[in-house]
Design a protein around this motif. Structure first.
Motif, PDB file in Angstrom:
ATOM      1  N   VAL A   1       0.862  -1.187   0.000  1.00 54.25           N
ATOM      2  CA  VAL A   1       0.000   0.000   0.000  1.00 54.25           C
ATOM      3  C   VAL A   1       0.896   1.234   0.000  1.00 54.25           C
ATOM      4  N   GLY A   2       0.794   1.991  -1.085  1.00 53.31           N
ATOM      5  CA  GLY A   2       1.690   3.143  -1.214  1.00 53.31           C
ATOM      6  C   GLY A   2       3.125   2.658  -1.200  1.00 53.31           C
ATOM      7  N   ASP A   3       3.903   3.176  -0.245  1.00 55.28           N
ATOM      8  CA  ASP A   3       5.306   2.790  -0.119  1.00 55.28           C
ATOM      9  C   ASP A   3       5.552   1.774   0.986  1.00 55.28           C
ATOM     10  N   THR A   4       4.490   1.216   1.555  1.00 55.58           N
ATOM     11  CA  THR A   4       4.664   0.278   2.662  1.00 55.58           C
ATOM     12  C   THR A   4       4.299  -1.147   2.236  1.00 55.58           C
ATOM     13  N   VAL A   5       4.949  -2.092   2.890  1.00 53.04           N
ATOM     14  CA  VAL A   5       4.694  -3.509   2.640  1.00 53.04           C
ATOM     15  C   VAL A   5       4.391  -4.176   3.970  1.00 53.04           C
ATOM     16  N   ALA A   6       3.282  -4.898   4.039  1.00 53.62           N
ATOM     17  CA  ALA A   6       2.925  -5.676   5.232  1.00 53.62           C
ATOM     18  C   ALA A   6       2.896  -7.144   4.838  1.00 53.62           C
ATOM     19  N   GLY A   7       3.583  -7.957   5.616  1.00 53.04           N
ATOM     20  CA  GLY A   7       3.577  -9.391   5.365  1.00 53.04           C
ATOM     21  C   GLY A   7       4.820  -9.902   4.664  1.00 53.04           C
ATOM     22  N   ALA A   8       5.768  -9.009   4.349  1.00 50.98           N
ATOM     23  CA  ALA A   8       7.022  -9.408   3.713  1.00 50.98           C
ATOM     24  C   ALA A   8       8.081  -8.355   4.010  1.00 50.98           C
ATOM     25  N   HIS A   9       9.312  -8.752   3.845  1.00 52.29           N
ATOM     26  CA  HIS A   9      10.443  -7.843   4.065  1.00 52.29           C
ATOM     27  C   HIS A   9      11.003  -7.405   2.718  1.00 52.29           C
ATOM     28  N   ASP A  10      10.177  -6.766   1.923  1.00 54.13           N
ATOM     29  CA  ASP A  10      10.563  -6.299   0.604  1.00 54.13           C
ATOM     30  C   ASP A  10      10.213  -4.821   0.492  1.00 54.13           C
TER      31      ASP A  10
END
Length: 134
Positions: free
Chosen positions: A68-77
């Motif tokens: 979402v936008g510049d954030t990632v939830a659920g992974a380290h990417d």
């Protein structure tokens, strides 16, 4: 320095390695949800659909990643790297189903009903084998 790494390298080489099938079955299937912003109505709809069907997704070993936008939830990417890898524009909404083999099995530009995800997963050869074993 190399001499101090040699025992560690040898120890790692001696460790038993799982076979390829075992490695593959440890990789979960992934649903990636891309949205330009947290307030995107399609994102909220997809989140609700996934929440309602959590047990069905758990049965199919599905992991959810949100970009979402510049954030990632659920992974380290990084969001940019994921968007680039899966060809999803920064302002676009998208849902991808990625199989255990890393291939994209389904791509949608709107929220995806869980029944469609389940049907797609259940048609996969690896899932067919899993259902016979269970």
């Amino acid at each position: 320095m190399i001499g101090s790494l040699l025992p560690l390298s040898l120890a790692a080489a001696v460790q038993p390695q799982p076979d390829a099938l075992e490695k593959r079955t440890r990789n979960p299937r992934v649903v990636m949800v891309f949205a330009p912003a947290r307030d995107d109505s399609r994102l909220r709809r997809q989140q609700a659909l996934l929440r309602e069907a959590r047990s069905a997704l758990d049965d199919r070993d599905v992991h959810v990643i949100e970009v979402v936008g510049d954030t990632v939830a659920g992974a380290h990417d990084y969001a940019t790297a994921l968007r680039q890898r899966y060809a999803v524009q920064a302002r676009a909404f998208g849902v991808l189903l990625i199989g255990r083999d890393g291939g994209v099995k389904l791509r949608a530009e709107d929220a995806v009903p869980v029944e469609r995800l389940n049907t797609t997963i259940d048609a996969m050869p690896m899932r067919q084998r899993e259902m016979r074993i269970d």
